[in-house]
Design a protein around this motif. Structure first.
Motif, PDB file in Angstrom:
ATOM      1  N   LYS A 208       0.976  -0.878   0.169  1.00 43.61           N
ATOM      2  CA  LYS A 208       0.287   0.041  -0.513  1.00 43.61           C
ATOM      3  C   LYS A 208       1.114   0.922  -0.107  1.00 43.61           C
ATOM      4  O   LYS A 208       0.790   2.133  -1.216  1.00 43.61           O
ATOM      5  CB  LYS A 208      -1.098  -0.287   0.986  1.00 43.61           C
ATOM      6  CG  LYS A 208      -1.827   1.098   1.109  1.00 43.61           C
ATOM      7  CD  LYS A 208      -3.186   1.106   2.856  1.00 43.61           C
ATOM      8  CE  LYS A 208      -3.844   1.992   2.328  1.00 43.61           C
ATOM      9  NZ  LYS A 208      -4.922   2.330   4.050  1.00 43.61           N
ATOM     10  N   GLU A 234      -1.016  -8.276  -9.643  1.00 43.43           N
ATOM     11  CA  GLU A 234      -2.272  -8.559  -9.698  1.00 43.43           C
ATOM     12  C   GLU A 234      -2.197  -7.247  -8.318  1.00 43.43           C
ATOM     13  O   GLU A 234      -3.807  -6.720  -7.744  1.00 43.43           O
ATOM     14  CB  GLU A 234      -1.695  -9.294  -8.750  1.00 43.43           C
ATOM     15  CG  GLU A 234      -1.815 -10.827  -9.882  1.00 43.43           C
ATOM     16  CD  GLU A 234      -2.269 -11.696  -8.706  1.00 43.43           C
ATOM     17  OE1 GLU A 234      -1.945 -11.805  -8.205  1.00 43.43           O
ATOM     18  OE2 GLU A 234      -2.030 -12.819  -9.903  1.00 43.43           O
ATOM     19  N   SER A 235      -1.055  -5.968  -7.813  1.00 41.34           N
ATOM     20  CA  SER A 235      -1.650  -4.753  -7.291  1.00 41.34           C
ATOM     21  C   SER A 235      -1.834  -3.833  -7.675  1.00 41.34           C
ATOM     22  O   SER A 235      -2.475  -2.719  -6.976  1.00 41.34           O
ATOM     23  CB  SER A 235      -0.125  -5.246  -5.751  1.00 41.34           C
ATOM     24  OG  SER A 235      -0.190  -5.932  -5.322  1.00 41.34           O
ATOM     25  N   LYS A 237      -3.604  -0.173  -8.929  1.00 43.65           N
ATOM     26  CA  LYS A 237      -4.662  -0.163  -9.189  1.00 43.65           C
ATOM     27  C   LYS A 237      -4.862   0.956  -9.471  1.00 43.65           C
ATOM     28  O   LYS A 237      -4.457   2.130  -8.733  1.00 43.65           O
ATOM     29  CB  LYS A 237      -6.116  -0.498  -7.590  1.00 43.65           C
ATOM     30  CG  LYS A 237      -6.162  -1.531  -7.533  1.00 43.65           C
ATOM     31  CD  LYS A 237      -6.897  -2.061  -6.975  1.00 43.65           C
ATOM     32  CE  LYS A 237      -8.033  -3.527  -6.526  1.00 43.65           C
ATOM     33  NZ  LYS A 237      -7.992  -3.375  -4.616  1.00 43.65           N
ATOM     34  N   THR A 238      -4.442   2.360 -11.056  1.00 50.99           N
ATOM     35  CA  THR A 238      -4.431   3.113 -10.935  1.00 50.99           C
ATOM     36  C   THR A 238      -5.753   3.972 -12.723  1.00 50.99           C
ATOM     37  O   THR A 238      -5.636   2.950 -13.119  1.00 50.99           O
ATOM     38  CB  THR A 238      -2.995   3.248 -11.695  1.00 50.99           C
ATOM     39  OG1 THR A 238      -2.345   4.907 -11.572  1.00 50.99           O
ATOM     40  CG2 THR A 238      -2.186   2.691 -12.475  1.00 50.99           C
ATOM     41  N   GLU A 239      -5.692   4.766 -12.646  1.00 54.33           N
ATOM     42  CA  GLU A 239      -5.912   5.660 -13.319  1.00 54.33           C
ATOM     43  C   GLU A 239      -4.781   5.942 -15.170  1.00 54.33           C
ATOM     44  O   GLU A 239      -5.556   6.286 -16.348  1.00 54.33           O
ATOM     45  CB  GLU A 239      -6.444   6.789 -13.342  1.00 54.33           C
ATOM     46  CG  GLU A 239      -7.526   7.237 -12.553  1.00 54.33           C
ATOM     47  CD  GLU A 239      -8.083   8.156 -12.469  1.00 54.33           C
ATOM     48  OE1 GLU A 239      -7.735   8.950 -13.133  1.00 54.33           O
ATOM     49  OE2 GLU A 239      -9.400   8.279 -11.009  1.00 54.33           O
TER      50      GLU A 239
END
Length: 451
Positions: A208, A234-235, A237-239
């Protein structure tokens, strides 16, 4: 945690507490003073050298943190202070905005930022990419965890209007804990492996903190990431627009490779692998990461190739020290986790005498068992964890303990034969015996040169 949706660029007259007076703390303080803030510095170390603050008329305390630190509107905390520390918790309770030195510096530069993180390879990749940018003619400023604080670079350039410039910033998980608006134009995440579990407790918390690097990125920003790293893959997460690199995959990447050649996106020959001077597949991966980011910011292919052909590595990372009587000595003091040790061991075919140990960061040395058994003829354990290392590996190979770096090098020398390789790759923090990994590596090199 944000207190508003807008970067507070006007800090004139604002009370700011800087917690920690080491390199990054002093750099943040000088930047704050320059922009008109009223900084106050507090350091727990009673022997901390805060004399530079007298020259710029900044008040400070050392030896303890008094309640003065909470008389502020903004707090800049050292990377060494965990986010669950009493200081941070009380500041949050008092509704004080808390940021890192990296965050602060980012408020006062308009130069685009490329930020680089990962469990391993950050400094090497930062250095490679900075060299590629310089070769292409960009004004290039490298900073962060690599050594020079970001605030130092930003302060120097405060009144300069560069047209062609780039920040290459190495960032650690610690530095990413207290960010609000920090937003790189390009981020590189090299890999994720067990590290700093003594601080984070779980891999989830560590990941994190690492992934805070992409927190503010949007679709017109780019995230360069290691497609071969399943945990990382797999970790994420982003725009941000995702741009992978890989040692294994050859489909739709800016660079791909086989056993002997690097190819470009069109499948044309780009570079022979034999032309790359530094050892190890991990370094090929670092090159691919840097080259992929370089392509995004339009760095010339000529500059990318030249650096890949000429770069010889960074100090304390698989650094060749000397060869004496047919025995090679390598300094890998920057290996502060076990994944780095694995990479180092795999980089050589010689029988290895491994100097390992220091202050454990919460890792399990059982993870090295198979490599130790197959490639290491002698383990020399040093530091606080020496007894634990001896118990762990005594059934796999010969283990001896070194009470100092001098004795460890001496033991290695006396037990080596022509064709062997002595490798300092500690897999631990250095603070039980040295001030930092640089000092540990320098002492190792000094002792090797005395043989």
């Amino acid at each position: 945690m944000r207190t508003s949706n807008k970067i507070p660029l006007n800090l004139n007259g604002m009370k700011v507490s800087v917690i920690g007076g080491a390199k990054s703390g002093l750099a943040a303080t000088k930047l704050l003073k320059k922009i008109g803030a009223n900084p106050f510095v507090s350091d727990m170390n009673k022997s901390a050298d805060l004399s530079p603050l007298k020259k710029i008329d900044v008040p400070f305390e050392k030896g303890s943190h008094s309640d003065k630190i909470y008389d502020c509107d903004l707090m800049v905390v050292s990377p060494s202070i965990p986010q669950d520390s009493d200081i941070v918790m009380k500041a949050i309770k008092n509704k004080i905005s808390i940021i890192s030195e990296i965050e602060l510096a980012s408020w006062f530069t308009s130069i685009p930022i490329i930020a680089i993180t990962g469990s391993n390879g950050k400094t090497t990749t930062t250095t490679i990419l900075a060299e590629m940018c310089r070769k292409s003619g960009l004004n290039t400023f490298e900073s962060g965890n690599i050594g020079t604080p970001f605030s130092t670079i930003v302060l120097k350039n405060l009144n300069n209007n560069y047209y062609d410039a780039i920040h290459i910033v190495e960032v650690s998980s610690f530095q990413m804990e207290q960010i609000q608006y920090f937003k790189p134009k390009v981020a590189i995440i090299l890999n994720l492996s067990h590290d700093h579990l003594d601080r984070y407790g779980t891999m989830k918390s560590y990941i994190k903190a690492k992934l805070n690097i992409v927190y503010n990125m949007r679709s017109d920003d780019h995230l360069v990431y290691n497609l071969d790293d399943k945990l990382l893959r797999e970790s994420i997460k982003t725009e941000a627009t995702l741009v992978p690199f890989s040692l294994k995959n050859q489909n739709n990447l800016d660079f791909s490779l086989n056993e002997s050649m690097v190819y470009d996106k069109m499948g044309e020959k780009f570079l022979l692998l034999d032309e790359i001077k530094i050892k190890g597949l991990h370094n090929i991966s670092n090159f691919l990461a840097a080259a992929t980011a370089a392509k995004i910011i339009k760095i010339q292919e000529k500059a990318i190739k030249e650096v890949m052909r000429t770069f010889t590595g960074v100090p304390h990372r698989l650094e060749e020290v000397r060869t004496k009587n047919g025995v090679a000595f390598y300094n890998d003091s920057k290996a502060t986790n076990l994944e780095s040790v694995k990479v180092a061991i795999k980089s050589f075919n010689n029988p290895i005498i491994l100097i390992i140990g220091g202050r454990n960061k919460g890792e399990n040395f059982k993870d090295l068992q198979n490599l130790i058994l197959s490639k290491v003829k002698l383990v020399i354990a040093i530091g606080e964890i020496a007894d634990e290392i001896e118990k762990e590996f005594e059934q796999s190979t010969i283990v001896k303990k070194g009470s100092s770096m001098s004795s460890a090098v001496s033991i290695a020398h006396k037990n080596s034969l022509r064709g062997d390789l002595v490798l300092l790759s500690p897999g631990c923090a250095s603070f039980d015996m040295f001030n930092n990994f640089e000092e540990r590596g320098d002492v190792f090199k000094k002792e090797v040169m005395r043989l």
